[in-house]
Design a protein around this motif. Structure first.
Motif, PDB file in Angstrom:
ATOM      1  N   ASP A  75      -2.724  -2.023   1.711  1.00 58.45           N
ATOM      2  CA  ASP A  75      -3.048  -3.455   1.728  1.00 58.45           C
ATOM      3  C   ASP A  75      -4.539  -3.668   1.467  1.00 58.45           C
ATOM      4  O   ASP A  75      -4.940  -4.612   0.775  1.00 58.45           O
ATOM      5  N   SER A  76      -5.360  -2.780   2.022  1.00 56.63           N
ATOM      6  CA  SER A  76      -6.798  -2.858   1.805  1.00 56.63           C
ATOM      7  C   SER A  76      -7.150  -2.639   0.332  1.00 56.63           C
ATOM      8  O   SER A  76      -8.023  -3.316  -0.228  1.00 56.63           O
ATOM      9  N   LEU A  77      -6.463  -1.689  -0.300  1.00 57.24           N
ATOM     10  CA  LEU A  77      -6.684  -1.449  -1.734  1.00 57.24           C
ATOM     11  C   LEU A  77      -6.287  -2.673  -2.556  1.00 57.24           C
ATOM     12  O   LEU A  77      -7.007  -3.079  -3.475  1.00 57.24           O
ATOM     13  N   LEU A  78      -5.146  -3.265  -2.219  1.00 59.80           N
ATOM     14  CA  LEU A  78      -4.686  -4.439  -2.966  1.00 59.80           C
ATOM     15  C   LEU A  78      -5.628  -5.622  -2.771  1.00 59.80           C
ATOM     16  O   LEU A  78      -5.895  -6.384  -3.717  1.00 59.80           O
ATOM     17  N   PRO A  94      -8.965  -5.659   5.503  1.00 59.94           N
ATOM     18  CA  PRO A  94     -10.247  -5.844   4.824  1.00 59.94           C
ATOM     19  C   PRO A  94     -10.214  -5.235   3.433  1.00 59.94           C
ATOM     20  O   PRO A  94      -9.552  -4.230   3.193  1.00 59.94           O
ATOM     21  N   ALA A  95     -10.930  -5.864   2.516  1.00 62.36           N
ATOM     22  CA  ALA A  95     -10.947  -5.374   1.138  1.00 62.36           C
ATOM     23  C   ALA A  95     -11.718  -4.072   1.044  1.00 62.36           C
ATOM     24  O   ALA A  95     -12.798  -3.933   1.600  1.00 62.36           O
ATOM     25  N   MET A  96     -11.145  -3.109   0.328  1.00 64.38           N
ATOM     26  CA  MET A  96     -11.839  -1.847   0.107  1.00 64.38           C
ATOM     27  C   MET A  96     -12.838  -2.019  -1.019  1.00 64.38           C
ATOM     28  O   MET A  96     -12.494  -2.486  -2.113  1.00 64.38           O
ATOM     29  N   GLU A  97     -14.060  -1.633  -0.792  1.00 69.87           N
ATOM     30  CA  GLU A  97     -15.085  -1.689  -1.835  1.00 69.87           C
ATOM     31  C   GLU A  97     -14.971  -0.475  -2.736  1.00 69.87           C
ATOM     32  O   GLU A  97     -14.584   0.602  -2.313  1.00 69.87           O
ATOM     33  N   GLY A  98     -15.305  -0.652  -3.977  1.00 72.36           N
ATOM     34  CA  GLY A  98     -15.284   0.454  -4.920  1.00 72.36           C
ATOM     35  C   GLY A  98     -14.021   0.535  -5.748  1.00 72.36           C
ATOM     36  O   GLY A  98     -13.970   1.260  -6.734  1.00 72.36           O
ATOM     37  N   VAL A  99     -12.993  -0.217  -5.368  1.00 67.99           N
ATOM     38  CA  VAL A  99     -11.776  -0.239  -6.178  1.00 67.99           C
ATOM     39  C   VAL A  99     -11.943  -1.290  -7.262  1.00 67.99           C
ATOM     40  O   VAL A  99     -12.477  -2.366  -7.031  1.00 67.99           O
ATOM     41  N   SER A 100     -11.525  -0.954  -8.481  1.00 66.14           N
ATOM     42  CA  SER A 100     -11.745  -1.856  -9.615  1.00 66.14           C
ATOM     43  C   SER A 100     -10.461  -2.051 -10.405  1.00 66.14           C
ATOM     44  O   SER A 100      -9.427  -1.420 -10.121  1.00 66.14           O
ATOM     45  N   SER A 101     -10.520  -2.913 -11.399  1.00 67.02           N
ATOM     46  CA  SER A 101      -9.338  -3.202 -12.213  1.00 67.02           C
ATOM     47  C   SER A 101      -8.816  -1.961 -12.932  1.00 67.02           C
ATOM     48  O   SER A 101      -7.636  -1.889 -13.273  1.00 67.02           O
ATOM     49  N   CYS A 111       1.572   2.107  -4.191  1.00 63.45           N
ATOM     50  CA  CYS A 111       2.270   1.102  -3.382  1.00 63.45           C
ATOM     51  C   CYS A 111       3.779   1.196  -3.567  1.00 63.45           C
ATOM     52  O   CYS A 111       4.544   1.084  -2.602  1.00 63.45           O
ATOM     53  N   GLU A 112       4.216   1.409  -4.794  1.00 55.77           N
ATOM     54  CA  GLU A 112       5.656   1.479  -5.051  1.00 55.77           C
ATOM     55  C   GLU A 112       6.264   2.739  -4.433  1.00 55.77           C
ATOM     56  O   GLU A 112       7.363   2.691  -3.859  1.00 55.77           O
ATOM     57  N   VAL A 113       5.574   3.873  -4.548  1.00 55.96           N
ATOM     58  CA  VAL A 113       6.087   5.102  -3.938  1.00 55.96           C
ATOM     59  C   VAL A 113       6.168   4.940  -2.424  1.00 55.96           C
ATOM     60  O   VAL A 113       7.162   5.322  -1.797  1.00 55.96           O
ATOM     61  N   LEU A 114       5.123   4.366  -1.818  1.00 55.90           N
ATOM     62  CA  LEU A 114       5.149   4.171  -0.369  1.00 55.90           C
ATOM     63  C   LEU A 114       6.304   3.256   0.026  1.00 55.90           C
ATOM     64  O   LEU A 114       6.992   3.506   1.024  1.00 55.90           O
ATOM     65  N   SER A 115       6.531   2.200  -0.742  1.00 58.18           N
ATOM     66  CA  SER A 115       7.631   1.288  -0.440  1.00 58.18           C
ATOM     67  C   SER A 115       8.970   2.018  -0.445  1.00 58.18           C
ATOM     68  O   SER A 115       9.815   1.800   0.430  1.00 58.18           O
ATOM     69  N   ARG A 116       9.160   2.913  -1.393  1.00 58.95           N
ATOM     70  CA  ARG A 116      10.425   3.641  -1.486  1.00 58.95           C
ATOM     71  C   ARG A 116      10.540   4.692  -0.395  1.00 58.95           C
ATOM     72  O   ARG A 116      11.649   4.948   0.115  1.00 58.95           O
ATOM     73  N   LEU A 117       9.416   5.294  -0.020  1.00 59.61           N
ATOM     74  CA  LEU A 117       9.442   6.247   1.098  1.00 59.61           C
ATOM     75  C   LEU A 117       9.778   5.532   2.407  1.00 59.61           C
ATOM     76  O   LEU A 117      10.566   6.029   3.218  1.00 59.61           O
ATOM     77  N   ARG A 118       9.184   4.362   2.629  1.00 62.07           N
ATOM     78  CA  ARG A 118       9.480   3.588   3.841  1.00 62.07           C
ATOM     79  C   ARG A 118      10.950   3.161   3.855  1.00 62.07           C
ATOM     80  O   ARG A 118      11.597   3.158   4.908  1.00 62.07           O
ATOM     81  N   LYS A 119      11.480   2.803   2.699  1.00 56.19           N
ATOM     82  CA  LYS A 119      12.884   2.435   2.603  1.00 56.19           C
ATOM     83  C   LYS A 119      13.777   3.613   2.983  1.00 56.19           C
ATOM     84  O   LYS A 119      14.767   3.458   3.725  1.00 56.19           O
ATOM     85  N   PHE A 120      13.436   4.815   2.503  1.00 53.94           N
ATOM     86  CA  PHE A 120      14.224   5.997   2.827  1.00 53.94           C
ATOM     87  C   PHE A 120      14.153   6.295   4.316  1.00 53.94           C
ATOM     88  O   PHE A 120      15.181   6.585   4.954  1.00 53.94           O
ATOM     89  N   VAL A 121      12.954   6.235   4.899  1.00 48.94           N
ATOM     90  CA  VAL A 121      12.796   6.521   6.329  1.00 48.94           C
ATOM     91  C   VAL A 121      13.584   5.519   7.165  1.00 48.94           C
ATOM     92  O   VAL A 121      14.294   5.894   8.110  1.00 48.94           O
ATOM     93  N   ALA A 122      13.488   4.248   6.821  1.00 48.63           N
ATOM     94  CA  ALA A 122      14.206   3.217   7.577  1.00 48.63           C
ATOM     95  C   ALA A 122      15.717   3.391   7.453  1.00 48.63           C
ATOM     96  O   ALA A 122      16.456   3.171   8.426  1.00 48.63           O
TER      97      ALA A 122
END
Length: 222
Positions: A75-78, A94-101, A111-122
């Motif tokens: 969420d911080s990266l986004l 909080p926004a992470m500094e140093g991340v760019s477009s 983010c997508e991989v984490l979403s799918r991992l959380r789905k599998f765990v749940a």
């Protein structure tokens, strides 16, 4: 397969899950293989420590504590991508500094991989018959893993192991995650010891050392 089954019971620390993200099957599917250093830098700077989310931390007696989880870190990266530097209001993440477009695609993949991992765990918390466990893992493989054409046999082999397990699981007995992990571990093929003979080099060995050679010795020279 074993890493996925072990994930819900692990702390999912930053180094541990980073290794999973950069494993060949996931890294190829999500185009992370050539960006290993960038992935490590983003994760290190996001404040991720351990735990997929607050729900995952509840299993360790820390329900409701989300700071330092993978979910809050991403969420911080986004937030860092969405807001210009210095313009972020007070936010839960909080926004992470140093991340760019230029990091947009990489952050999106994480983010997508984490979403799918959380789905599998749940989806794998409740006990289930062997066939349902196989279906859970098969779905996770389809959603997470991929190989280049020359290595697709590894994915086919994983699905073959799951097919054999499903055919063996004719009973409706409910298995918890630990029980299924033991069944899976016993079914997975293990690499065999490679004999020093037959690898193209000249070997000076005793006949007894040829016991593991997978061919017949036709001629002895000496």
């Amino acid at each position: 397969l074993e890493s996925l089954i072990a994930l819900p019971l692990s702390r999912a620390s930053a180094p541990e899950l980073t290794r999973l993200l950069l494993s060949p099957a996931i890294a190829h599917r999500w185009r992370l293989a050539d960006h290993g250093d960038d992935v490590v830098a983003l994760i290190s700077g996001s404040g991720i420590r351990w735990g997929l989310d607050s729900s995952h931390r509840a299993h360790f007696g820390l329900a409701g504590l989300s700071q330092g989880t993978w979910l809050s870190g991403l969420d911080s990266l986004l937030t860092g991508l969405a807001l210009a530097r210095g313009s972020a209001p007070v936010l839960a993440a909080p926004a992470m500094e140093g991340v760019s477009s230029s990091d947009l695609e990489l952050v999106g993949s994480l983010c997508e991989v984490l979403s799918r991992l959380r789905k599998f765990v749940a989806g794998s918390r409740a006990p289930a018959p062997l066939r349902e466990w196989v279906d859970r893992l098969r779905t996770a493989l389809t959603e997470l893993a991929g190989f280049p054409p020359s290595e697709e046999w590894m994915l086919a082999q994983a699905h073959a192991v799951l097919t054999d397990l499903a055919e063996a699981g004719q009973t409706s007995r409910q298995l918890n995650r630990a029980e299924f992990a033991r069944v899976l571990s016993a079914a997975l093929p293990r690499p065999r010891r490679r004999s020093p003979a037959g690898n193209g080099a000249i070997q000076v060995i005793r006949p007894g050392e040829l016991l593991h050679a997978e061919f017949r010795v036709v001629v002895f020279l000496g």
